[in-house]
Design an enzyme around this catalytic site. Structure first.
Site, short mmCIF file in Angstrom:
data_model
loop_
_atom_site.label_atom_id
_atom_site.label_comp_id
_atom_site.label_asym_id
_atom_site.label_seq_id
_atom_site.Cartn_x
_atom_site.Cartn_y
_atom_site.Cartn_z
N ASP A 185 2.99 5.09 -3.39
CA ASP A 185 2.05 5.83 -4.24
C ASP A 185 0.68 5.15 -4.35
O ASP A 185 -0.17 5.60 -5.12
CB ASP A 185 2.64 6.03 -5.64
CG ASP A 185 3.89 6.90 -5.60
OD1 ASP A 185 3.84 7.97 -4.96
OD2 ASP A 185 4.90 6.51 -6.21
N ASP A 186 0.47 4.08 -3.61
CA ASP A 186 -0.78 3.32 -3.72
C ASP A 186 -1.98 4.14 -3.24
O ASP A 186 -1.97 4.69 -2.14
CB ASP A 186 -0.66 2.04 -2.89
CG ASP A 186 -1.90 1.17 -3.01
OD1 ASP A 186 -2.04 0.50 -4.05
OD2 ASP A 186 -2.73 1.19 -2.09
N VAL A 187 -3.02 4.17 -4.07
CA VAL A 187 -4.22 4.95 -3.75
C VAL A 187 -4.92 4.38 -2.51
O VAL A 187 -5.43 5.14 -1.67
CB VAL A 187 -5.19 4.95 -4.95
CG1 VAL A 187 -6.51 5.62 -4.58
CG2 VAL A 187 -4.56 5.67 -6.13
N TRP A 223 -4.21 -1.36 4.34
CA TRP A 223 -5.08 -1.81 3.25
C TRP A 223 -6.29 -2.56 3.79
O TRP A 223 -7.39 -2.45 3.27
CB TRP A 223 -4.32 -2.75 2.31
CG TRP A 223 -3.48 -2.09 1.28
CD1 TRP A 223 -3.52 -0.77 0.87
CD2 TRP A 223 -2.48 -2.72 0.48
NE1 TRP A 223 -2.59 -0.56 -0.12
CE2 TRP A 223 -1.95 -1.74 -0.39
CE3 TRP A 223 -1.99 -4.03 0.40
CZ2 TRP A 223 -0.95 -2.02 -1.32
CZ3 TRP A 223 -0.98 -4.32 -0.53
CH2 TRP A 223 -0.47 -3.32 -1.37
#
Length: 305
Positions: free
Chosen positions: A259-261, A301
């Protein structure tokens, strides 16, 4: 290869072929507000504490795949206990004991990963070996941007951590859980963060200080979902924070903060999408990453941070 050559207060750590010091140094240099280490002239300076001994460590590279470790200002030899502890910390911090070959092989054929692994070859999942520091960083970063998270970390460290002085400069140690466990919400008011986060930090610190929460207990779970459930039972730790800790501290390669933006924005960037991907789409793409979800996330990331 993990051979180590030791002589007095300087030694060499050989790293795997899939390691590039400059790539990791670039990652570590991404925030000017980092308070737990300094980088000067391609050398990392970090204060470490083992039992009752605090020391400053300098890490540089003889070449891209050979680390040189030195204890600045020390003339007498360190004993084997300290040598082993410092070496283990560095190996854990740079995740040197993980064989990245299988990950790189699968990434070559993956439309989302082939670009990042080519661009950042040799980057390791830079870790947070200390459990309290890892959870605290996860809590501090909840629902705020990375820049402000670094500001909160600096306030916490400089208000409640200890420091080593060397040549007129301070090198900070992250606060111990024992030191935070004794605090009140009012004590943490200097942080200027939400009351809830203050409560979460103190609660986690108390659990660790009492020995009720340890790395050993989490590692004994031997399964990422079981370890995640152990963490999410703790107030203030949701699935994102749990998986972040499992990635960066416990080294569960299947940990996946889906769920990491930032992850969503990275995928959107790679695939040149107009809208962020749905969770269902990410689940489908990530099927090819089985047992490498943490590294896939970390490399994606890196496109943003």
């Amino acid at each position: 290869m993990n051979e180590t050559f030791y002589d007095r207060c300087e030694w060499t750590i050989l790293t795997p072929h899939e390691f590039r010091f400059t790539e990791n140094l670039t990652y570590l240099s991404r925030s000017a507000n980092e308070c737990l280490f300094d980088i000067v002239d391609q050398k990392i300076y970090r204060a470490l504490s083992f039992e009752n001994e605090k020391l400053l460590v300098e890490i540089s590279a003889v070449n891209e795949t050979e680390l040189h470790v030195r204890i600045p200002g020390r003339t007498e030899p360190i004993d084997k206990r300290v040598f082993d502890a410092v070496s283990a910390y560095i190996r854990s911090w740079f995740d040197l004991d993980t064989n990245l070959l299988p990950f790189y092989e699968l990434a070559k054929k993956d439309p989302l990963l082939q670009g990042p692994v080519s661009q950042f070859f040799g980057l390791r999942n830079i870790g947070i070996p200390d459990l309290f520091e890892a959870i605290a960083w996860g809590i501090l970063g909840q629902q705020i941007n990375l820049t402000y998270a670094y500001t909160l970390k600096r306030r916490l460290v400089e208000s409640f951590g200890e420091r080593i002085e060397y040549e007129g400069k301070s090198y900070w140690l992250f606060p111990t859980p024992e030191s935070i466990a004794k605090l009140t919400i009012e004590d943490l008011s200097v942080m200027r963060m939400t009351v809830k986060k203050c409560e979460y930090l103190i609660g986690v610190a108390q659990l660790i200080a009492k020995g009720e929460l340890t790395k050993e207990k989490l590692l004994l779970a031997n399964d990422v979902k079981t370890a995640e459930k152990m963490l999410t039972k703790i107030r203030g730790i949701g699935p994102w924070t749990a998986n972040y800790v499992l990635m960066r501290c416990l080294r569960f390669q299947a940990a996946f903060p889906i769920d990491d933006v930032g992850l969503h924005n990275s995928i959107k960037l790679v695939l040149e999408m107009e809208m962020k991907p749905t969770k269902a789409e990410i689940q489908t793409w990530s099927e090819a990453w089985s047992d490498w979800e943490s590294y896939a996330t970390f490399y994606l990331w890196r496109l943003l941070y």
